[in-house]
Write a protein that holds these residues in place. Sequence first.
Motif, PDB file in Angstrom:
ATOM      1  N   PRO A  15       0.808  -1.230   0.000  1.00 43.90           N
ATOM      2  CA  PRO A  15       0.000   0.000   0.000  1.00 43.90           C
ATOM      3  C   PRO A  15       0.838   1.277   0.000  1.00 43.90           C
ATOM      4  O   PRO A  15       0.471   2.260  -0.647  1.00 43.90           O
ATOM      5  CB  PRO A  15      -0.827  -0.121   1.285  1.00 43.90           C
ATOM      6  CG  PRO A  15      -0.817  -1.566   1.619  1.00 43.90           C
ATOM      7  CD  PRO A  15       0.500  -2.080   1.156  1.00 43.90           C
ATOM      8  N   PHE A  16       1.977   1.269   0.697  1.00 42.06           N
ATOM      9  CA  PHE A  16       2.821   2.460   0.744  1.00 42.06           C
ATOM     10  C   PHE A  16       3.435   2.742  -0.624  1.00 42.06           C
ATOM     11  O   PHE A  16       3.484   3.901  -1.071  1.00 42.06           O
ATOM     12  CB  PHE A  16       3.928   2.295   1.791  1.00 42.06           C
ATOM     13  CG  PHE A  16       3.438   2.304   3.207  1.00 42.06           C
ATOM     14  CD1 PHE A  16       2.749   3.394   3.716  1.00 42.06           C
ATOM     15  CD2 PHE A  16       3.658   1.214   4.034  1.00 42.06           C
ATOM     16  CE1 PHE A  16       2.290   3.411   5.031  1.00 42.06           C
ATOM     17  CE2 PHE A  16       3.209   1.219   5.342  1.00 42.06           C
ATOM     18  CZ  PHE A  16       2.525   2.321   5.847  1.00 42.06           C
ATOM     19  N   VAL A  17       3.896   1.704  -1.300  1.00 41.83           N
ATOM     20  CA  VAL A  17       4.505   1.888  -2.614  1.00 41.83           C
ATOM     21  C   VAL A  17       3.453   2.358  -3.616  1.00 41.83           C
ATOM     22  O   VAL A  17       3.695   3.255  -4.434  1.00 41.83           O
ATOM     23  CB  VAL A  17       5.174   0.580  -3.088  1.00 41.83           C
ATOM     24  CG1 VAL A  17       5.689   0.726  -4.522  1.00 41.83           C
ATOM     25  CG2 VAL A  17       6.308   0.205  -2.145  1.00 41.83           C
ATOM     26  N   ARG A  18       2.261   1.765  -3.551  1.00 45.59           N
ATOM     27  CA  ARG A  18       1.191   2.165  -4.467  1.00 45.59           C
ATOM     28  C   ARG A  18       0.819   3.635  -4.247  1.00 45.59           C
ATOM     29  O   ARG A  18       0.622   4.394  -5.196  1.00 45.59           O
ATOM     30  CB  ARG A  18      -0.025   1.265  -4.260  1.00 45.59           C
ATOM     31  CG  ARG A  18      -1.103   1.458  -5.318  1.00 45.59           C
ATOM     32  CD  ARG A  18      -2.289   0.544  -5.055  1.00 45.59           C
ATOM     33  NE  ARG A  18      -1.894  -0.862  -5.080  1.00 45.59           N
ATOM     34  CZ  ARG A  18      -1.761  -1.582  -6.180  1.00 45.59           C
ATOM     35  NH1 ARG A  18      -1.964  -1.018  -7.362  1.00 45.59           N
ATOM     36  NH2 ARG A  18      -1.422  -2.851  -6.117  1.00 45.59           N
ATOM     37  N   LEU A  58       9.587   2.164   0.989  1.00 46.69           N
ATOM     38  CA  LEU A  58      10.095   3.018  -0.086  1.00 46.69           C
ATOM     39  C   LEU A  58      11.538   2.669  -0.447  1.00 46.69           C
ATOM     40  O   LEU A  58      11.895   2.604  -1.626  1.00 46.69           O
ATOM     41  CB  LEU A  58      10.002   4.489   0.330  1.00 46.69           C
ATOM     42  CG  LEU A  58       8.601   5.104   0.363  1.00 46.69           C
ATOM     43  CD1 LEU A  58       8.665   6.549   0.804  1.00 46.69           C
ATOM     44  CD2 LEU A  58       7.935   4.996  -1.016  1.00 46.69           C
ATOM     45  N   ARG A  59      12.375   2.457   0.573  1.00 42.02           N
ATOM     46  CA  ARG A  59      13.765   2.086   0.285  1.00 42.02           C
ATOM     47  C   ARG A  59      13.826   0.771  -0.488  1.00 42.02           C
ATOM     48  O   ARG A  59      14.621   0.618  -1.419  1.00 42.02           O
ATOM     49  CB  ARG A  59      14.547   1.969   1.593  1.00 42.02           C
ATOM     50  CG  ARG A  59      14.787   3.300   2.283  1.00 42.02           C
ATOM     51  CD  ARG A  59      15.760   3.159   3.437  1.00 42.02           C
ATOM     52  NE  ARG A  59      15.772   4.377   4.230  1.00 42.02           N
ATOM     53  CZ  ARG A  59      15.096   4.551   5.354  1.00 42.02           C
ATOM     54  NH1 ARG A  59      14.368   3.539   5.838  1.00 42.02           N
ATOM     55  NH2 ARG A  59      15.122   5.686   6.006  1.00 42.02           N
ATOM     56  N   SER A  60      12.989  -0.183  -0.083  1.00 43.96           N
ATOM     57  CA  SER A  60      12.952  -1.470  -0.772  1.00 43.96           C
ATOM     58  C   SER A  60      12.567  -1.287  -2.239  1.00 43.96           C
ATOM     59  O   SER A  60      13.207  -1.841  -3.140  1.00 43.96           O
ATOM     60  CB  SER A  60      11.959  -2.401  -0.073  1.00 43.96           C
ATOM     61  OG  SER A  60      11.692  -3.547  -0.855  1.00 43.96           O
ATOM     62  N   PHE A  61      11.522  -0.499  -2.487  1.00 42.25           N
ATOM     63  CA  PHE A  61      11.044  -0.311  -3.855  1.00 42.25           C
ATOM     64  C   PHE A  61      12.065   0.442  -4.699  1.00 42.25           C
ATOM     65  O   PHE A  61      12.325   0.077  -5.856  1.00 42.25           O
ATOM     66  CB  PHE A  61       9.716   0.450  -3.847  1.00 42.25           C
ATOM     67  CG  PHE A  61       9.196   0.767  -5.214  1.00 42.25           C
ATOM     68  CD1 PHE A  61       8.663  -0.224  -6.022  1.00 42.25           C
ATOM     69  CD2 PHE A  61       9.258   2.067  -5.714  1.00 42.25           C
ATOM     70  CE1 PHE A  61       8.189   0.063  -7.301  1.00 42.25           C
ATOM     71  CE2 PHE A  61       8.789   2.360  -6.984  1.00 42.25           C
ATOM     72  CZ  PHE A  61       8.254   1.359  -7.781  1.00 42.25           C
ATOM     73  N   LEU A  62      12.672   1.466  -4.122  1.00 38.83           N
ATOM     74  CA  LEU A  62      13.626   2.277  -4.892  1.00 38.83           C
ATOM     75  C   LEU A  62      14.906   1.499  -5.187  1.00 38.83           C
ATOM     76  O   LEU A  62      15.542   1.712  -6.227  1.00 38.83           O
ATOM     77  CB  LEU A  62      13.927   3.572  -4.137  1.00 38.83           C
ATOM     78  CG  LEU A  62      12.731   4.526  -4.037  1.00 38.83           C
ATOM     79  CD1 LEU A  62      13.028   5.680  -3.098  1.00 38.83           C
ATOM     80  CD2 LEU A  62      12.334   5.048  -5.418  1.00 38.83           C
TER      81      LEU A  62
END
Length: 293
Positions: A24-27, A72-76
């Motif tokens: 949900p945070f990444v979306r 966010l760090r994981s996605f980036l």
Amino acid sequence: MQAYVEYLREARGLTEATVINYTPFVRSFLEDCFGNGRVALSRLCASDVLRFVRLQAPRLHPKSAKLMTSALRSFLRYVSFRGDVALDLAASVPVVPNWSMPAIPRAITPDQTRQLLASINRRSAVGRRDYAILLLLARLGLRSGEVALLELEDIDWTEGSLTVRSNSGVFNELPLLKDVGRAIAAFLRHGRPPSTCRQVFLRSKAPITRFRGASAVGSVVRHSIQRAGIDSPTMGAHQFRHGLASEMLFRGASLGEIGELLGHRHPQTTKIYTKVDIKALRMLVVPWPGGER
């Protein structure tokens, strides 16, 4: 998002709970940056990351805010690994402050505890059970889950000791105080229904079986407080643990002694109770200029 989720599951081997928490945070981040338009990851920059975190963090509980920044760090890192962004944007995710021991423990007072215990009807089987449970919480500071897990073999009547186990499998041996022992014995002799279950405390309604977890003990506490009409800080079981620690500190016990009784594995956990010694803190207050105020 589908590709990122597959990456978390297959390449990183993260648990399903972590995947569900991150998504949900990444979306939300992608929607904040691109709206309903085409997602162009190459256009992302550090200011996008900072703006999103600064907007969302104040709205979230500190633990949720830290989870957001981890997501966010994981996605980036993932999009950098894929080559979708040229810069290491993961490094631009700010750190969310996580102040140590931010709140004073909400503890039930000794007078409220005495009033609650006196209100229990110990002539009934359920009353004997609830009285023994409340004494374990108030006198020994057990967690609700530890009370639910307590088995008949955990009580050493000869040595006067109690072996307490946590959900993580950690064992802690405590003295079986006289009033606690008498209350448990009264329940076992004149209140506990016949059962093959080895847990000390059982449900009062069919099916007669063990408590299913900490929530059952919490329910006993909540109903007992409501029946007694006590305006306690909370309706939960943990307030007795806080109350015991606060009273021990007031009577001169060291933080080490308190931590040993409560089964704290780290000294930092016990330090939170230094905040409740208001009497000692008042001695450090600088007098108001010009007299009393």
